[in-house]
Scaffold this motif. Structure first.
Motif, PDB file in Angstrom:
ATOM      1  N   VAL A 200      26.291 -14.010   9.114  1.00 33.24           N
ATOM      2  CA  VAL A 200      26.819 -14.724   7.941  1.00 33.24           C
ATOM      3  C   VAL A 200      25.982 -14.351   6.715  1.00 33.24           C
ATOM      4  O   VAL A 200      24.743 -14.421   6.768  1.00 33.24           O
ATOM      5  CB  VAL A 200      26.765 -16.259   8.126  1.00 33.24           C
ATOM      6  CG1 VAL A 200      27.371 -16.947   6.912  1.00 33.24           C
ATOM      7  CG2 VAL A 200      27.482 -16.704   9.382  1.00 33.24           C
ATOM      8  N   ILE A 201      26.665 -13.954   5.654  1.00 30.56           N
ATOM      9  CA  ILE A 201      25.971 -13.708   4.372  1.00 30.56           C
ATOM     10  C   ILE A 201      26.665 -14.594   3.345  1.00 30.56           C
ATOM     11  O   ILE A 201      27.844 -14.397   3.053  1.00 30.56           O
ATOM     12  CB  ILE A 201      26.056 -12.230   3.939  1.00 30.56           C
ATOM     13  CG1 ILE A 201      25.443 -11.314   4.993  1.00 30.56           C
ATOM     14  CG2 ILE A 201      25.371 -12.039   2.590  1.00 30.56           C
ATOM     15  CD1 ILE A 201      25.567  -9.835   4.672  1.00 30.56           C
ATOM     16  N   ASN A 202      25.913 -15.572   2.807  1.00 30.21           N
ATOM     17  CA  ASN A 202      26.501 -16.596   1.931  1.00 30.21           C
ATOM     18  C   ASN A 202      27.680 -17.222   2.682  1.00 30.21           C
ATOM     19  O   ASN A 202      27.504 -17.742   3.753  1.00 30.21           O
ATOM     20  CB  ASN A 202      26.875 -16.006   0.573  1.00 30.21           C
ATOM     21  CG  ASN A 202      25.641 -15.468  -0.131  1.00 30.21           C
ATOM     22  OD1 ASN A 202      24.543 -16.013   0.022  1.00 30.21           O
ATOM     23  ND2 ASN A 202      25.789 -14.383  -0.861  1.00 30.21           N
ATOM     24  N   ASP A 203      28.903 -17.133   2.194  1.00 29.24           N
ATOM     25  CA  ASP A 203      29.994 -17.717   2.969  1.00 29.24           C
ATOM     26  C   ASP A 203      30.873 -16.637   3.604  1.00 29.24           C
ATOM     27  O   ASP A 203      32.027 -16.873   3.967  1.00 29.24           O
ATOM     28  CB  ASP A 203      30.841 -18.644   2.094  1.00 29.24           C
ATOM     29  CG  ASP A 203      31.415 -17.911   0.887  1.00 29.24           C
ATOM     30  OD1 ASP A 203      32.195 -18.511   0.133  1.00 29.24           O
ATOM     31  OD2 ASP A 203      31.064 -16.729   0.686  1.00 29.24           O
ATOM     32  N   LYS A 204      30.303 -15.440   3.732  1.00 27.93           N
ATOM     33  CA  LYS A 204      31.067 -14.339   4.343  1.00 27.93           C
ATOM     34  C   LYS A 204      30.676 -14.221   5.814  1.00 27.93           C
ATOM     35  O   LYS A 204      29.505 -14.009   6.142  1.00 27.93           O
ATOM     36  CB  LYS A 204      30.739 -12.998   3.658  1.00 27.93           C
ATOM     37  CG  LYS A 204      30.936 -13.004   2.168  1.00 27.93           C
ATOM     38  CD  LYS A 204      32.344 -12.666   1.820  1.00 27.93           C
ATOM     39  CE  LYS A 204      32.491 -12.523   0.315  1.00 27.93           C
ATOM     40  NZ  LYS A 204      33.852 -12.277  -0.099  1.00 27.93           N
ATOM     41  N   ASN A 205      31.685 -14.358   6.673  1.00 32.23           N
ATOM     42  CA  ASN A 205      31.434 -14.247   8.111  1.00 32.23           C
ATOM     43  C   ASN A 205      31.747 -12.848   8.597  1.00 32.23           C
ATOM     44  O   ASN A 205      32.851 -12.325   8.348  1.00 32.23           O
ATOM     45  CB  ASN A 205      32.337 -15.231   8.881  1.00 32.23           C
ATOM     46  CG  ASN A 205      31.888 -16.658   8.695  1.00 32.23           C
ATOM     47  OD1 ASN A 205      30.719 -16.971   8.889  1.00 32.23           O
ATOM     48  ND2 ASN A 205      32.805 -17.518   8.294  1.00 32.23           N
ATOM     49  N   LEU A 206      30.788 -12.271   9.301  1.00 33.15           N
ATOM     50  CA  LEU A 206      31.002 -10.930   9.871  1.00 33.15           C
ATOM     51  C   LEU A 206      32.249 -10.902  10.755  1.00 33.15           C
ATOM     52  O   LEU A 206      32.971  -9.914  10.786  1.00 33.15           O
ATOM     53  CB  LEU A 206      29.764 -10.515  10.677  1.00 33.15           C
ATOM     54  CG  LEU A 206      29.856  -9.193  11.422  1.00 33.15           C
ATOM     55  CD1 LEU A 206      30.039  -8.017  10.464  1.00 33.15           C
ATOM     56  CD2 LEU A 206      28.619  -8.969  12.288  1.00 33.15           C
TER      57      LEU A 206
ATOM     58  N   LYS B 283      23.361  -6.650   5.227  1.00 29.73           N
ATOM     59  CA  LYS B 283      22.131  -7.158   5.851  1.00 29.73           C
ATOM     60  C   LYS B 283      22.160  -7.015   7.372  1.00 29.73           C
ATOM     61  O   LYS B 283      23.228  -7.064   7.984  1.00 29.73           O
ATOM     62  CB  LYS B 283      21.935  -8.631   5.467  1.00 29.73           C
ATOM     63  CG  LYS B 283      21.578  -8.802   3.983  1.00 29.73           C
ATOM     64  CD  LYS B 283      21.043 -10.194   3.702  1.00 29.73           C
ATOM     65  CE  LYS B 283      20.805 -10.413   2.220  1.00 29.73           C
ATOM     66  NZ  LYS B 283      19.605  -9.700   1.749  1.00 29.73           N
ATOM     67  N   ASP B 284      20.963  -6.903   7.934  1.00 29.15           N
ATOM     68  CA  ASP B 284      20.881  -6.806   9.398  1.00 29.15           C
ATOM     69  C   ASP B 284      20.722  -8.204  10.008  1.00 29.15           C
ATOM     70  O   ASP B 284      20.702  -9.203   9.304  1.00 29.15           O
ATOM     71  CB  ASP B 284      19.734  -5.864   9.820  1.00 29.15           C
ATOM     72  CG  ASP B 284      18.354  -6.417   9.476  1.00 29.15           C
ATOM     73  OD1 ASP B 284      17.389  -5.641   9.526  1.00 29.15           O
ATOM     74  OD2 ASP B 284      18.236  -7.627   9.152  1.00 29.15           O
ATOM     75  N   ASN B 285      20.605  -8.256  11.354  1.00 33.86           N
ATOM     76  CA  ASN B 285      20.601  -9.559  12.017  1.00 33.86           C
ATOM     77  C   ASN B 285      19.308 -10.345  11.810  1.00 33.86           C
ATOM     78  O   ASN B 285      19.163 -11.444  12.333  1.00 33.86           O
ATOM     79  CB  ASN B 285      20.934  -9.425  13.513  1.00 33.86           C
ATOM     80  CG  ASN B 285      20.000  -8.480  14.227  1.00 33.86           C
ATOM     81  OD1 ASN B 285      18.969  -8.094  13.681  1.00 33.86           O
ATOM     82  ND2 ASN B 285      20.366  -8.091  15.436  1.00 33.86           N
ATOM     83  N   GLU B 286      18.354  -9.764  11.068  1.00 36.37           N
ATOM     84  CA  GLU B 286      17.173 -10.532  10.643  1.00 36.37           C
ATOM     85  C   GLU B 286      17.228 -10.812   9.154  1.00 36.37           C
ATOM     86  O   GLU B 286      16.218 -11.067   8.498  1.00 36.37           O
ATOM     87  CB  GLU B 286      15.905  -9.754  11.027  1.00 36.37           C
ATOM     88  CG  GLU B 286      15.739  -9.694  12.545  1.00 36.37           C
ATOM     89  CD  GLU B 286      14.485  -8.979  12.972  1.00 36.37           C
ATOM     90  OE1 GLU B 286      13.461  -9.024  12.252  1.00 36.37           O
ATOM     91  OE2 GLU B 286      14.523  -8.355  14.045  1.00 36.37           O
ATOM     92  N   ASN B 287      18.412 -10.726   8.610  1.00 39.94           N
ATOM     93  CA  ASN B 287      18.692 -11.024   7.202  1.00 39.94           C
ATOM     94  C   ASN B 287      17.931 -10.124   6.217  1.00 39.94           C
ATOM     95  O   ASN B 287      17.655 -10.505   5.090  1.00 39.94           O
ATOM     96  CB  ASN B 287      18.372 -12.499   6.904  1.00 39.94           C
ATOM     97  CG  ASN B 287      19.198 -13.031   5.742  1.00 39.94           C
ATOM     98  OD1 ASN B 287      20.298 -12.548   5.478  1.00 39.94           O
ATOM     99  ND2 ASN B 287      18.666 -13.994   5.024  1.00 39.94           N
ATOM    100  N   ARG B 288      17.581  -8.908   6.679  1.00 40.30           N
ATOM    101  CA  ARG B 288      16.913  -7.948   5.780  1.00 40.30           C
ATOM    102  C   ARG B 288      17.960  -6.991   5.226  1.00 40.30           C
ATOM    103  O   ARG B 288      18.974  -6.725   5.877  1.00 40.30           O
ATOM    104  CB  ARG B 288      15.868  -7.133   6.561  1.00 40.30           C
ATOM    105  CG  ARG B 288      14.719  -7.948   7.113  1.00 40.30           C
ATOM    106  CD  ARG B 288      13.854  -7.103   8.012  1.00 40.30           C
ATOM    107  NE  ARG B 288      14.611  -6.557   9.133  1.00 40.30           N
ATOM    108  CZ  ARG B 288      14.051  -6.067  10.216  1.00 40.30           C
ATOM    109  NH1 ARG B 288      12.720  -6.059  10.331  1.00 40.30           N
ATOM    110  NH2 ARG B 288      14.785  -5.577  11.201  1.00 40.30           N
TER     111      ARG B 288
ATOM    112  N   LEU C 120      27.238   3.398   3.287  1.00 36.12           N
ATOM    113  CA  LEU C 120      28.155   3.195   2.173  1.00 36.12           C
ATOM    114  C   LEU C 120      27.818   1.889   1.459  1.00 36.12           C
ATOM    115  O   LEU C 120      27.297   0.958   2.074  1.00 36.12           O
ATOM    116  CB  LEU C 120      29.607   3.128   2.670  1.00 36.12           C
ATOM    117  CG  LEU C 120      30.110   4.355   3.410  1.00 36.12           C
ATOM    118  CD1 LEU C 120      31.433   4.055   4.107  1.00 36.12           C
ATOM    119  CD2 LEU C 120      30.289   5.518   2.455  1.00 36.12           C
ATOM    120  N   THR C 121      28.162   1.851   0.187  1.00 36.84           N
ATOM    121  CA  THR C 121      27.932   0.624  -0.584  1.00 36.84           C
ATOM    122  C   THR C 121      29.277   0.012  -0.926  1.00 36.84           C
ATOM    123  O   THR C 121      30.142   0.696  -1.484  1.00 36.84           O
ATOM    124  CB  THR C 121      27.160   0.955  -1.872  1.00 36.84           C
ATOM    125  OG1 THR C 121      25.895   1.506  -1.509  1.00 36.84           O
ATOM    126  CG2 THR C 121      26.942  -0.300  -2.719  1.00 36.84           C
TER     127      THR C 121
END
Lengths: 105, 279
Positions: free
Chosen positions: B220-226, B261-266, B272-273
Motif C-alpha cells: 500500500v502506498i498512500n491509498d493505492k493498493n498494489l 516502493k519496495d516491501n520495506e517502504n523504501r 520505468l517511471t
C-alpha cells in the motif's frame, strides 16, 4: 579509434571463425553494456558483423586492420612466410592446374 | 566487480541488442534481475523485457503517421470533424499529448479544418456546432473499461449521425477484438505478457513467478493498493511505455517495472517511471 575498439578488431582479425561477446569479457572484463556500445560503434563504421551471437570482421574491417596495423617480425622463422610463397588463396574444391615448368623432371 | 557466467552474459548482451534503452538503465535492470534470482524467475523477466514495447521518437512518429493515414482514408470532411482527447477532467492526460502530436502530424500532411478538443465532455457542444464527425483519441487501451464508459456516455448525450472513431496509439489485441461493434483503430496491438504468451505448466509457473516478484513491492502506498494494479491495472499485463519520447507509462503495465516502493517502504530502483497522483 578507442583502445577497446582496436582490441576487438585485432582479436577478430586473429580469430578463425569469429568470437562471441563473452570472449571479450573473459579476456578484458568488458561489461555487457560496454561490449554492446563497442559493437554498435564498430557496426556503424561497417567494420564488423554479428551473426548468431558471433562477431566477425567484415571485408572492410579486415582491410582496415591490415592497413592500420604495424606487424612486428616474429623471431620464429616458421611464422614469417617468404614473400614468394604468398599468393591468392584458393577456394575449397576449386580446380588447380600445376605449372609443369616448375615441376622438376 | 560482478562476475558473469557465460550464459548470463550472453543473455544480457542479447537483451541489450533487442532493447537498447536498457543500456542506460543498467543499475535498475540489475536490481530487477537480482530480485528475480531470489525466486528463480530470471527467465520470466528476460522474456517480458525482450517483448517490451518501449516506444522511441522514430517509432512514435511512425505510429502517428499510421493514425493520420487512417483518418485520411476514413474521414470525408475534416471541416465537420472534431478530434477529441478522452481526458475526463482538467488534469493533464496522455490522451492530450497524443492529440497535440497528431495535430502536428496532420498539419505536415496539410490536413486542416478540424477542431482539436482537449477534454472529452466538450465534444457535445462542438457536435451541436456542426462538428459531427467524432474522433476520440487516447494513448492506450487496456481492459476497455474507460472506452465503454465514454462510449455509453456519448451515445446517451448525443443523437449520433455516424459512429465515432476511437483511436488508440497502442493497446491489447484481445480487448480491441472483443469490442468489434465499435470503430476502433490501433496501430500497435499487443498480447498480454503472460496469459496470452505461455500455456499449460509454463503459464501456471509464470503466473506464480510474477506473484513472487510482486511480493517485493510495497502493498500500500498512500491509498493505492498494489492489489488493484497487480499484473497491471485491469490485469492488462501490458508491456509498453512511451517513456522513450517523454511520455508516461500506463498503469496497465506490470507494476514490477514501475511501482515506486519496495516491501520495506523504501524507494525502488525501477526501470520505468510512472507519474500518477497519489503516489
Amino acid at each position: 579509434m578507442k583502445y577497446n575498439q582496436k582490441k576487438i578488431l585485432l582479436d577478430l582479425f586473429e580469430s578463425v571463425n569469429g568470437l562471441q561477446p563473452y570472449t571479450f569479457y573473459s579476456r578484458y572484463k568488458l561489461k555487457p553494456e560496454i561490449i554492446v556500445e563497442l559493437i554498435d560503434s564498430l557496426e556503424d563504421k561497417k567494420l564488423i558483423e554479428i551473426k548468431n551471437n558471433t562477431l566477425m570482421l567484415s571485408e572492410e574491417g579486415r582491410n582496415y586492420v591490415k592497413t592500420k596495423t604495424v606487424w612486428k617480425k616474429s623471431n620464429n622463422k616458421f611464422e614469417n612466410i617468404p614473400i614468394d610463397f604468398i599468393q591468392e588463396k584458393l577456394s575449397l574444391n576449386s580446380f588447380y592446374v600445376p605449372n609443369l615448368s616448375y615441376i622438376s623432371d | 566487480m560482478k562476475n558473469y557466467k557465460r550464459d548470463d552474459y550472453n543473455q544480457l548482451v542479447s537483451l541489450y541488442f533487442k532493447q537498447r534503452w536498457l543500456v542506460n538503465k543498467k543499475d535498475e535492470l540489475y536490481n530487477l534481475i537480482d530480485i528475480s534470482k531470489t525466486h528463480t524467475c530470471t527467465e520470466l523477466v528476460h522474456s517480458l523485457l525482450e517483448r517490451f514495447n518501449y516506444i522511441d521518437n522514430n517509432y512514435y512518429q511512425f505510429l502517428l503517421e499510421e493514425i493520420a493515414e487512417y483518418l485520411e482514408d476514413n474521414i470525408d470532411d475534416f471541416s465537420k470533424t472534431q478530434i477529441v482527447a478522452l481526458a475526463y477532467d482538467a488534469n493533464t492526460d496522455s490522451s492530450q499529448k497524443i492529440l497535440y502530436d497528431l495535430s502536428n502530424t496532420l498539419a505536415f500532411k496539410k490536413i486542416k479544418g478540424f477542431e482539436s478538443i482537449n477534454q472529452f465532455g466538450k465534444a457535445v457542444s462542438y457536435y451541436k456546432k456542426g462538428y459531427t464527425n467524432l474522433v476520440f483519441i487516447d494513448e492506450f487501451i487496456g481492459s476497455g473499461r474507460t472506452l465503454k464508459g465514454r462510449n455509453d456516455w456519448i451515445t446517451k448525450n448525443l443523437e449520433l449521425e455516424n459512429q465515432p472513431h476511437y483511436i488508440f496509439l497502442a493497446g491489447l489485441k484481445s480487448t480491441i477484438t472483443s469490442l468489434n461493434e465499435l470503430n476502433i483503430f490501433c496501430p500497435l496491438q499487443m498480447n498480454k505478457g503472460i496469459t496470452e504468451y505461455y500455456e499449460e505448466d509454463d503459464l501456471s509457473n509464470n503466473l506464480q513467478n510474477m506473484l513472487n516478484l510482486e511480493s517485493h513491492l510495497c502493498p500500500v502506498i498512500n491509498d493505492k493498493n498494489l492489489e488493484d494494479y497487480s499484473f497491471g491495472y485491469g490485469k492488462a499485463e501490458a508491456l509498453y511505455s512511451l517513456e522513450g519520447c517523454r511520455g508516461n507509462t500506463p498503469n496497465n503495465v506490470f507494476p514490477i517495472f514501475w511501482w515506486p516502493k519496495d516491501n520495506e517502504n523504501r524507494d525502488r530502483l525501477k526501470l520505468l517511471t510512472r507519474r500518477e497522483n497519489g503516489f
